[in-house]
Write a protein that holds these residues in place. Structure first.
Motif, PDB file in Angstrom:
ATOM      1  N   ARG A 102       0.829  -1.215   0.000  1.00  0.00           N
ATOM      2  CA  ARG A 102       0.000   0.000   0.000  1.00  0.00           C
ATOM      3  C   ARG A 102       0.859   1.259   0.000  1.00  0.00           C
ATOM      4  O   ARG A 102       0.506   2.261  -0.602  1.00  0.00           O
ATOM      5  CB  ARG A 102      -0.938   0.012   1.202  1.00  0.00           C
ATOM      6  N   VAL A 103       2.000   1.209   0.676  1.00  0.00           N
ATOM      7  CA  VAL A 103       2.859   2.385   0.757  1.00  0.00           C
ATOM      8  C   VAL A 103       3.652   2.584  -0.528  1.00  0.00           C
ATOM      9  O   VAL A 103       3.721   3.688  -1.055  1.00  0.00           O
ATOM     10  CB  VAL A 103       3.807   2.297   1.980  1.00  0.00           C
ATOM     11  N   VAL A 104       4.244   1.530  -1.047  1.00  0.00           N
ATOM     12  CA  VAL A 104       5.063   1.704  -2.253  1.00  0.00           C
ATOM     13  C   VAL A 104       4.235   1.622  -3.523  1.00  0.00           C
ATOM     14  O   VAL A 104       4.672   2.093  -4.572  1.00  0.00           O
ATOM     15  CB  VAL A 104       6.240   0.707  -2.318  1.00  0.00           C
ATOM     16  N   ASN A 105       3.036   1.049  -3.428  1.00  0.00           N
ATOM     17  CA  ASN A 105       2.114   0.838  -4.539  1.00  0.00           C
ATOM     18  C   ASN A 105       2.807   0.800  -5.892  1.00  0.00           C
ATOM     19  O   ASN A 105       3.504  -0.158  -6.168  1.00  0.00           O
ATOM     20  CB  ASN A 105       0.934   1.809  -4.462  1.00  0.00           C
ATOM     21  N   GLU A 106       2.711   1.805  -6.689  1.00  0.00           N
ATOM     22  CA  GLU A 106       3.258   1.720  -8.044  1.00  0.00           C
ATOM     23  C   GLU A 106       4.708   2.195  -8.163  1.00  0.00           C
ATOM     24  O   GLU A 106       5.253   2.255  -9.255  1.00  0.00           O
ATOM     25  CB  GLU A 106       2.381   2.532  -8.999  1.00  0.00           C
ATOM     26  N   GLY A 107       5.351   2.506  -7.053  1.00  0.00           N
ATOM     27  CA  GLY A 107       6.693   3.073  -7.091  1.00  0.00           C
ATOM     28  C   GLY A 107       7.758   2.228  -7.756  1.00  0.00           C
ATOM     29  O   GLY A 107       8.704   2.755  -8.320  1.00  0.00           O
ATOM     30  N   PHE A 108       7.622   0.907  -7.692  1.00  0.00           N
ATOM     31  CA  PHE A 108       8.614   0.057  -8.349  1.00  0.00           C
ATOM     32  C   PHE A 108       8.279  -0.181  -9.816  1.00  0.00           C
ATOM     33  O   PHE A 108       9.047  -0.792 -10.538  1.00  0.00           O
ATOM     34  CB  PHE A 108       8.734  -1.290  -7.621  1.00  0.00           C
ATOM     35  N   GLN A 109       7.111   0.302 -10.255  1.00  0.00           N
ATOM     36  CA  GLN A 109       6.677   0.005 -11.615  1.00  0.00           C
ATOM     37  C   GLN A 109       6.816   1.176 -12.566  1.00  0.00           C
ATOM     38  O   GLN A 109       6.469   1.070 -13.733  1.00  0.00           O
ATOM     39  CB  GLN A 109       5.227  -0.483 -11.585  1.00  0.00           C
ATOM     40  N   ASN A 110       7.307   2.313 -12.091  1.00  0.00           N
ATOM     41  CA  ASN A 110       7.510   3.430 -13.016  1.00  0.00           C
ATOM     42  C   ASN A 110       8.952   3.910 -12.931  1.00  0.00           C
ATOM     43  O   ASN A 110       9.630   3.700 -11.931  1.00  0.00           O
ATOM     44  CB  ASN A 110       6.500   4.567 -12.755  1.00  0.00           C
ATOM     45  N   GLU A 111       9.377   4.529 -13.989  1.00  0.00           N
ATOM     46  CA  GLU A 111      10.783   4.905 -14.133  1.00  0.00           C
ATOM     47  C   GLU A 111      11.265   5.843 -13.023  1.00  0.00           C
ATOM     48  O   GLU A 111      12.400   5.760 -12.558  1.00  0.00           O
ATOM     49  CB  GLU A 111      10.995   5.569 -15.494  1.00  0.00           C
ATOM     50  N   ASP A 112      10.390   6.750 -12.574  1.00  0.00           N
ATOM     51  CA  ASP A 112      10.785   7.714 -11.557  1.00  0.00           C
ATOM     52  C   ASP A 112      10.756   7.140 -10.144  1.00  0.00           C
ATOM     53  O   ASP A 112      11.255   7.761  -9.211  1.00  0.00           O
ATOM     54  CB  ASP A 112       9.876   8.943 -11.615  1.00  0.00           C
ATOM     55  N   GLY A 113      10.140   5.976  -9.961  1.00  0.00           N
ATOM     56  CA  GLY A 113      10.070   5.358  -8.649  1.00  0.00           C
ATOM     57  C   GLY A 113       9.075   6.018  -7.715  1.00  0.00           C
ATOM     58  O   GLY A 113       9.152   5.852  -6.506  1.00  0.00           O
ATOM     59  N   LEU A 114       8.118   6.784  -8.273  1.00  0.00           N
ATOM     60  CA  LEU A 114       7.169   7.522  -7.440  1.00  0.00           C
ATOM     61  C   LEU A 114       5.946   6.687  -7.100  1.00  0.00           C
ATOM     62  O   LEU A 114       5.352   6.040  -7.960  1.00  0.00           O
ATOM     63  CB  LEU A 114       6.711   8.794  -8.161  1.00  0.00           C
ATOM     64  N   ASN A 115       5.552   6.736  -5.824  1.00  0.00           N
ATOM     65  CA  ASN A 115       4.298   6.102  -5.442  1.00  0.00           C
ATOM     66  C   ASN A 115       3.170   7.137  -5.562  1.00  0.00           C
ATOM     67  O   ASN A 115       3.411   8.262  -6.007  1.00  0.00           O
ATOM     68  CB  ASN A 115       4.389   5.480  -4.040  1.00  0.00           C
ATOM     69  N   THR A 116       1.974   6.801  -5.158  1.00  0.00           N
ATOM     70  CA  THR A 116       0.852   7.721  -5.343  1.00  0.00           C
ATOM     71  C   THR A 116       0.929   8.943  -4.435  1.00  0.00           C
ATOM     72  O   THR A 116       0.230   9.926  -4.669  1.00  0.00           O
ATOM     73  CB  THR A 116      -0.505   7.004  -5.133  1.00  0.00           C
ATOM     74  N   ASP A 117       1.787   8.915  -3.400  1.00  0.00           N
ATOM     75  CA  ASP A 117       2.025  10.092  -2.556  1.00  0.00           C
ATOM     76  C   ASP A 117       3.100  10.999  -3.151  1.00  0.00           C
ATOM     77  O   ASP A 117       3.509  11.963  -2.520  1.00  0.00           O
ATOM     78  CB  ASP A 117       2.498   9.673  -1.163  1.00  0.00           C
ATOM     79  N   GLN A 118       3.607  10.638  -4.322  1.00  0.00           N
ATOM     80  CA  GLN A 118       4.709  11.341  -4.974  1.00  0.00           C
ATOM     81  C   GLN A 118       6.013  11.245  -4.178  1.00  0.00           C
ATOM     82  O   GLN A 118       6.901  12.086  -4.292  1.00  0.00           O
ATOM     83  CB  GLN A 118       4.354  12.807  -5.256  1.00  0.00           C
ATOM     84  N   MET A 119       6.117  10.213  -3.368  1.00  0.00           N
ATOM     85  CA  MET A 119       7.350   9.906  -2.638  1.00  0.00           C
ATOM     86  C   MET A 119       8.038   8.779  -3.393  1.00  0.00           C
ATOM     87  O   MET A 119       7.380   7.816  -3.790  1.00  0.00           O
ATOM     88  CB  MET A 119       6.999   9.464  -1.210  1.00  0.00           C
ATOM     89  N   LYS A 120       9.336   8.917  -3.606  1.00  0.00           N
ATOM     90  CA  LYS A 120      10.063   7.846  -4.281  1.00  0.00           C
ATOM     91  C   LYS A 120      10.201   6.654  -3.346  1.00  0.00           C
ATOM     92  O   LYS A 120      10.401   6.821  -2.143  1.00  0.00           O
ATOM     93  CB  LYS A 120      11.457   8.307  -4.711  1.00  0.00           C
ATOM     94  N   VAL A 121      10.117   5.463  -3.907  1.00  0.00           N
ATOM     95  CA  VAL A 121      10.386   4.279  -3.100  1.00  0.00           C
ATOM     96  C   VAL A 121      11.838   4.357  -2.645  1.00  0.00           C
ATOM     97  O   VAL A 121      12.688   4.937  -3.318  1.00  0.00           O
ATOM     98  CB  VAL A 121      10.093   2.970  -3.877  1.00  0.00           C
ATOM     99  N   LEU A 122      12.110   3.788  -1.481  1.00  0.00           N
ATOM    100  CA  LEU A 122      13.414   3.967  -0.841  1.00  0.00           C
ATOM    101  C   LEU A 122      14.575   3.563  -1.739  1.00  0.00           C
ATOM    102  O   LEU A 122      15.596   4.226  -1.785  1.00  0.00           O
ATOM    103  CB  LEU A 122      13.465   3.193   0.475  1.00  0.00           C
ATOM    104  N   GLY A 123      14.430   2.511  -2.490  1.00  0.00           N
ATOM    105  CA  GLY A 123      15.513   2.060  -3.359  1.00  0.00           C
ATOM    106  C   GLY A 123      15.860   3.030  -4.472  1.00  0.00           C
ATOM    107  O   GLY A 123      16.929   2.970  -5.047  1.00  0.00           O
ATOM    108  N   LYS A 124      14.948   3.971  -4.773  1.00  0.00           N
ATOM    109  CA  LYS A 124      15.190   4.937  -5.850  1.00  0.00           C
ATOM    110  C   LYS A 124      15.295   6.374  -5.335  1.00  0.00           C
ATOM    111  O   LYS A 124      15.364   7.308  -6.116  1.00  0.00           O
ATOM    112  CB  LYS A 124      14.064   4.841  -6.875  1.00  0.00           C
ATOM    113  N   GLY A 125      15.304   6.541  -4.023  1.00  0.00           N
ATOM    114  CA  GLY A 125      15.284   7.873  -3.451  1.00  0.00           C
ATOM    115  C   GLY A 125      16.629   8.482  -3.129  1.00  0.00           C
ATOM    116  O   GLY A 125      16.696   9.582  -2.608  1.00  0.00           O
TER     117      GLY A 125
END
Length: 109
Positions: free
Chosen positions: A68-91
């Motif tokens: 729920r927190v990372v949601n789509e962050g690993f699936q897009n090039e920018d690593g952004l989830n729906t909160d516009q926070m990058k997933v930790l691995g891409k931040g």
């Protein structure tokens, strides 16, 4: 439900340590506001021969909370989830390198 640990192994070049620590601390503040976050522990290697000189372990109550927190962050090039926070691995900025992974506990003594 099983807890999961997100284990991020980092290569932090000399001179970038404080930046890595500050970015990790920003993520902890963010995660603390999310349901299912249990803990985060940051490690620094005491062995200069280690490939990874920092390791961050984030524990979630279950994979669903993590998802729920990372949601789509690993699936897009920018690593952004729906909160516009990058997933930790891409931040983390270059030249810091992060190898993220999600693990479930299979044994604990």
């Amino acid at each position: 439900m099983k807890t999961i640990s997100v284990i991020n192994s980092l290569i932090v070049p000399e001179g970038w340590e404080e930046i890595a620590i500050n970015i990790r601390n920003e993520y902890v503040k963010y995660f603390q506001s999310k349901p299912g976050f249990l803990s985060s522990t940051f490690y620094k290697s005491i062995n200069s021969e280690n490939k990874f000189n920092f390791v961050n372990i984030v524990v979630w109550d279950c994979k669903e909370s993590f998802d729920r927190v990372v949601n789509e962050g690993f699936q897009n090039e920018d690593g952004l989830n729906t909160d516009q926070m990058k997933v930790l691995g891409k931040g983390f900025p270059e030249p810091i390198e992060v190898s993220p992974g999600q693990f479930e506990t299979i044994e604990s003594n």
